[in-house]
Design a protein around this motif. Structure first.
Motif, PDB file in Angstrom:
ATOM      1  N   HIS B 375       0.836  -1.198   0.000  1.00 43.40           N
ATOM      2  CA  HIS B 375       0.000   0.000   0.000  1.00 43.40           C
ATOM      3  C   HIS B 375       0.874   1.253   0.000  1.00 43.40           C
ATOM      4  O   HIS B 375       1.985   1.238   0.516  1.00 43.40           O
ATOM      5  CB  HIS B 375      -0.861   0.053   1.273  1.00 43.40           C
ATOM      6  N   HIS B 376       0.310   2.332  -0.536  1.00 47.18           N
ATOM      7  CA  HIS B 376       1.004   3.615  -0.410  1.00 47.18           C
ATOM      8  C   HIS B 376       0.983   4.068   1.048  1.00 47.18           C
ATOM      9  O   HIS B 376       1.972   4.560   1.561  1.00 47.18           O
ATOM     10  CB  HIS B 376       0.332   4.676  -1.286  1.00 47.18           C
ATOM     11  N   GLN B 378      -0.048   6.520   2.477  1.00 45.37           N
ATOM     12  CA  GLN B 378       0.124   7.953   2.814  1.00 45.37           C
ATOM     13  C   GLN B 378      -0.834   8.256   3.955  1.00 45.37           C
ATOM     14  O   GLN B 378      -1.933   7.723   4.003  1.00 45.37           O
ATOM     15  CB  GLN B 378      -0.112   8.827   1.577  1.00 45.37           C
ATOM     16  N   ARG B 434       0.596   7.731  -4.857  1.00 46.53           N
ATOM     17  CA  ARG B 434      -0.814   7.433  -4.638  1.00 46.53           C
ATOM     18  C   ARG B 434      -1.750   8.289  -5.483  1.00 46.53           C
ATOM     19  O   ARG B 434      -2.868   7.861  -5.780  1.00 46.53           O
ATOM     20  CB  ARG B 434      -1.162   7.629  -3.139  1.00 46.53           C
ATOM     21  N   HIS B 435      -1.312   9.500  -5.842  1.00 46.46           N
ATOM     22  CA  HIS B 435      -2.274  10.442  -6.402  1.00 46.46           C
ATOM     23  C   HIS B 435      -2.136  10.676  -7.895  1.00 46.46           C
ATOM     24  O   HIS B 435      -2.348  11.770  -8.397  1.00 46.46           O
ATOM     25  CB  HIS B 435      -2.250  11.750  -5.605  1.00 46.46           C
ATOM     26  N   GLU B 467     -10.109   3.156   1.847  1.00 38.41           N
ATOM     27  CA  GLU B 467      -8.889   3.427   1.085  1.00 38.41           C
ATOM     28  C   GLU B 467      -8.101   2.135   0.851  1.00 38.41           C
ATOM     29  O   GLU B 467      -7.673   1.853  -0.268  1.00 38.41           O
ATOM     30  CB  GLU B 467      -8.032   4.466   1.837  1.00 38.41           C
ATOM     31  N   ASP B 471      -6.954   1.274  -2.760  1.00 34.78           N
ATOM     32  CA  ASP B 471      -5.598   1.758  -3.033  1.00 34.78           C
ATOM     33  C   ASP B 471      -4.948   0.800  -4.020  1.00 34.78           C
ATOM     34  O   ASP B 471      -4.797  -0.382  -3.726  1.00 34.78           O
ATOM     35  CB  ASP B 471      -4.803   1.774  -1.708  1.00 34.78           C
ATOM     36  N   TRP B 549       4.567   3.146  -7.023  1.00 34.31           N
ATOM     37  CA  TRP B 549       4.885   3.261  -5.592  1.00 34.31           C
ATOM     38  C   TRP B 549       6.306   3.769  -5.530  1.00 34.31           C
ATOM     39  O   TRP B 549       7.139   3.372  -6.345  1.00 34.31           O
ATOM     40  CB  TRP B 549       4.746   1.878  -4.951  1.00 34.31           C
TER      41      TRP B 549
END
Ligand code: FES
Ligand code: FES
Lengths: 154, 760
Positions: B375-376, B378, B434-435, B467, B471, B549
């Motif tokens: 996972h990111h 963040q 992530r974005h 999320e 994600d 990532w």
């Protein structure tokens, strides 16, 4: 319901079960306190309740109606808070910054209780997560505040 | 709501609300002038238009400006205010990596203005800000290196305009003027005039051709290359920084969603809709694409109600048409499937005669490695605020690394022209990839649908649990290595097949014409002289959605390669440091870098050895060449209670040249933390088509007590400028793995190490 937030009485129109985090963010519009996990895992939502660092995401607002709540918004109104913020700036601690409200609150809570925490005390108290990995900078800032040498970061 | 989102006071609002942003007593310059300035390049209508802090006046444009196709639209980026401070619109997003400060340093150096007086905000979507050959992306560790020259020229162009204005104001020839920080100076008469005082006049000066401006001699740099303090430290230490999740507008509703438990399922009946609608604070319930949302004035109410939804989830009619998560997907079984793949794959890099090298090898070895989904994570959960305006435009506040791509996608969904969509890019509460625009991975479609449905502005926040359900993940790969050694034990052949789906082809959900570079980078592109090699990818589609990532393919591929390189060293009876030096013979840059990392650690000492505290320790090393920079890391580890403790990371990084050594050191610390997190504790697992972990209770990220001491050596070799945010990461996991192998005698071939128990 009445709350004592940062030294002022605030009227909060929320049911007692609403977490303090969301009462602060949504009802009072104070967004300095952050949501990261909602289950007391990350510490982004840390505030002081009667001077003690508390994870507001799992603290029902009804349970702190009698308490003094201090948030990041008031940090610079407090002498110790000012010192911590100054150390954070001096050591260039934040990266994305999202965890840092909580980190500053945790540091203030620790130093309020113990002006000269040992390395061990710092390790035990500074347990909030930081995905950006500012841990060494946080330790450097706290070591400076506590008056001992910290971990190397550069 | 208690207060409006105050765009005049917050950084990161990324604003396009022109009137709010104009300094007191001023108005933005009329669009027609900007169109003229932009010449044939054009400008998206609705783009923020700025002048040099000038009072409202009829557009005054001089014909001479129009033809200069090469001039940067300096006023679009820079606004100098009457108080001699400056607002700069950055084409790149700030998410902790220090880009805003770096931009201020570079522009300030040439403009001759102290970076400390800069306020930097993310620029809105718009062609003028697409300065990377007509694109812009905050990613690939590209921001500073791609724009370094552009930003210098923008600063220098601004200075030239101010000098012209100064000559006019002081009535002296241009040649007699110079600048000092924030002012134009006439040395002969001792007179000076501040930039703030000249800003209004400077607007009317021709923007010089970018190629014609004189740039400072680097030996005279005051800010570039110096550890200039970051501009966002105070606001980020006092809770004043504004992220997307904090944004507010008048009449705002908030929304929480319950996603389909598996991607591809669609909501059917909401069995308890009436009961949910009756829950405290609930405004309305909405069935969306792949999710059901609850809207409420307060997010906590929306969240409680969304969690309470009892939704019938329906299988898609054509699972092949969507990125479908099957009900039997499990990461362990999928890893076994990847490992069972026997194909030779498609070649990405070949050299020499691999078959011959193996046929004539004195020794061969093989090993299979594996990476995990990540996972990111963040810390800021994704959110998006959508507001349709009476004039038919749409304002969107959302975390993003690619504003124009989001603008296009949002316009499409909303049925608008891109120019009608205003993208606000607040500070990012971490991003790590992530974005980007990820199908099914961003909340903006929900925000648009809900703002439409309710007729009010809506902010959607994905809870951490939702999320972690959407994600997109760093891919999993199983990589099969074969190595050939000559009679003296030196590597002569390398044959690698990575069984994986690359992130780029995963995001596209389709294979491209070419192989996906991001699948193999870090196994390909290595500098070691192994004469005969074949690197290939055997494509196997991953059911989970995939993502970039931090450090992308390199995040895992250098772990595989550098670990196997140590295996080859061990097999051939070679020291891993000596082996690397030999394979880099003649490569001065990398030899120097590797030696620098080792020197930083006090000299090469693989161990195992007994440390002062009595613990048994060992060291490992690894290198990586990601994103235009070069890195080498040494790790020192011990074992405690069966788990790996990383005591120190010594890392040398050569990005060619740098803008801010303090930010570089901070980014190395940050990348080390993420690298350690990956190698020590992280992994996103699935069982029965569902993620095992939905929050940080079950998904571990590196906690403070597992951080290592980090020692950084920056080498400015003068090579082409490389990236900073990602490059320090990939060498860390293999350095740790190699140290663990040296200490325990047990080869580590999978991450995270927390899944094994170690003894010394
Ligand atoms: S949001 Fe409260 S601990 Fe994470
Ligand atoms: S500074 Fe980004 S999470 Fe801590």
């Amino acid at each position: 319901m009445k709350l004592q937030v940062n030294g002022s009485p605030r009227e909060v129109d929320a049911e007692p079960e609403m977490p303090l985090l969301w009462a602060l963010r949504d009802v009072l519009g104070m967004t300095g306190t952050k949501y990261g996990c909602g289950i007391a895992q990350c510490g982004a939502c840390s505030v002081l309740v009667d001077g003690v660092v508390t994870r507001s995401c799992v603290t029902p607002v009804g349970s702190v109606a009698e308490s003094k709540i201090t948030t990041i918004e008031a940090m610079e109104e407090d002498a110790l808070g000012q010192k911590v913020v100054a150390a954070w700036v001096k050591h260039q601690v934040p990266q994305c910054g999202y965890c840092q409200s909580g980190q500053v609150m945790a540091a203030v809570s620790l130093l309020k209780e113990n002006a000269h925490p040992s390395e061990e005390d710092v390790r035990a108290a500074m347990i909030n997560l930081c995905r950006c990995g500012t841990y060494n900078a946080i330790h450097a800032a706290l070591s400076d505040l506590a008056g001992h040498a910290g971990k190397e970061t550069a | 709501m208690a207060s409006l989102f105050d765009e005049t006071k917050t950084q990161g609002a990324g604003g396009q609300t022109e009137a709010l942003f104009a300094p007191e007593g001023t108005q933005p310059v009329n669009l027609s002038r900007r169109r003229f300035l932009m010449g044939s390049a054009g400008v998206a209508s609705g783009a923020l238009v700025l002048g040099f802090g000038i009072p409202l006046a009829a557009p005054r444009v001089r014909a001479a400006e129009a033809g200069a196709g090469k001039a940067f639209d300096v006023p679009a980026f820079i606004e100098i205010r009457p108080d001699n401070t400056l607002r700069f619109l950055s084409p790149f997003m700030e998410g902790g990596q220090g880009t805003f400060t770096a931009m201020a340093q570079i522009v300030g150096e040439e403009l001759d203005m102290d970076p400390a007086v800069f306020t930097v905000e993310a620029a809105p979507a718009g062609e003028v800000f697409q300065i990377m050959n007509g694109r812009r992306v905050t990613g690939g560790s590209n921001s500073v290196r791609s724009s370094y020259d552009t930003m210098r020229r923008i600063g220098a162009s601004g200075r030239a305009m101010l000098l012209q204005a100064g000559a006019k104001r002081l009535g002296v020839p241009l040649a007699q003027l110079s600048t000092q920080p924030g002012k134009v100076v006439h040395a002969a008469s001792g007179r000076s005039v501040t930039y703030g005082e000249l800003a209004a006049d400077a607007r009317d000066m021709a923007v010089p051709d970018a190629a014609s401006v004189t740039l400072r001699d680097p030996s005279t740099f005051r800010w570039i290359g110096k550890p200039v303090a970051r501009l966002d430290m105070h606001m980020k230490s006092t809770g004043k920084a504004v992220y997307a999740i904090d944004c507010k507008v008048e009449d705002l509703l908030q929304a929480a969603v319950q996603h389909a438990p598996r991607l591809g399922l669609q909501p059917g009946v909401v069995r308890n809709e009436a009961a949910v609608k009756a829950m405290p604070g609930v405004h309305s319930v909405h069935v969306l694409e792949g999710a059901v949302a609850v809207v409420a004035p307060y997010w906590w109410h929306a969240r409680q109600a969304a969690d309470a939804l009892d939704v019938e989830w329906k299988e898609p009619a054509n699972p092949d048409d969507v990125r479908y998560m099957p009900a039997d997907f499990a990461t362990e079984a999928f890893a076994a499937k990847l490992a069972a793949e026997t194909g030779r794959g498609e070649q990405a890099e070949t050299a020499g005669d691999v078959a011959g090298a193996f046929a004539s090898a004195a020794t061969t070895l093989e090993a299979t490695y594996r990476s995990q989904y990540l996972h990111h994570a963040q810390l800021e959960p994704p959110s998006t605020l959508a507001r349709f305006n009476a004039d038919g435009t749409l304002d969107m506040w959302l975390p993003n690394q690619v504003p124009e791509m989001f603008q296009a996608a949002i316009a499409k969904q909303a049925g608008l022209e891109p120019a009608q969509v205003k993208i606000h890019s607040p500070l990012l509460g971490g991003f790590f990839g992530r974005h980007f625009l990820y199908k099914d991975g961003n909340p903006y479609p929900h925000a648009i649908a809900l703002a439409k449905a309710t007729g009010r502005p809506v902010k959607v926040i994905w809870s951490r649990e939702e999320e972690f359900l959407r994600d997109p993940l760093r891919p999993m790969a199983v990589v099969k290595f074969r190595g050939a050694l000559d009679k003296d034990g030196w590597p002569v052949g390398l044959d690698v097949v990575s069984v994986c789906e690359g992130p780029s082809e995963g995001i596209a959900n389709a294979r491209g014409k070419e192989l996906d570079d991001s699948a193999l980078e870090g196994i390909t592109g290595k500098s070691y002289a192994i004469a005969n090699r074949r690197i290939a990818q055997a494509y196997v589609k991953n059911p989970p959605t995939l993502a970039y990532w931090r450090s992308v393919g390199n995040s895992m591929n250098d772990f595989f390669y550098e670990s196997f390189l140590d295996e080859m060293a061990d097999k051939g009876g070679k020291d891993p440091y000596a082996l690397r030096l030999r394979l880099l013979a003649g490569n001065a840059r990398l030899t120097n870098l590797l030696k620098a990392a080792v020197d930083l650690s006090g000299g090469w000492k693989r161990g195992p050895f007994t440390a002062a505290d009595g613990s048994r320790r060992a060291r490992g090393l690894a290198m990586a060449s990601p994103f235009g920079s070069e890195a080498a890391a040494v790790a020192e580890v011990s074992i405690k209670d069966g788990q790996v403790v990383v005591h120190d990371i010594w890392e040398a990084i050569d990005p060619g040249s740098i803008v801010n050594p303090a930010i570089v050191a901070a980014q190395v610390n940050s990348a080390v933390a993420l690298g350690l997190s990956q190698v020590l504790v992280e992994g996103a697992d699935y069982e029965d088509g569902l993620p095992v972990a939905r929050n940080f209770d079950a998904y571990s990220i590196l906690p403070p007590d597992r951080m290592a001491n980090v020692h950084v050596k920056i080498i400015e070799s003068g090579a082409k400028m490389g990236g900073i945010g990602e490059p320090p990461l990939p060498a860390v996991p293999p350095a740790v793995a190699n140290a663990v192998s040296a200490l325990t005698g047990k080869r580590v071939r999978a991450m995270p190490l927390s899944r094994e128990t170690f003894t010394t």
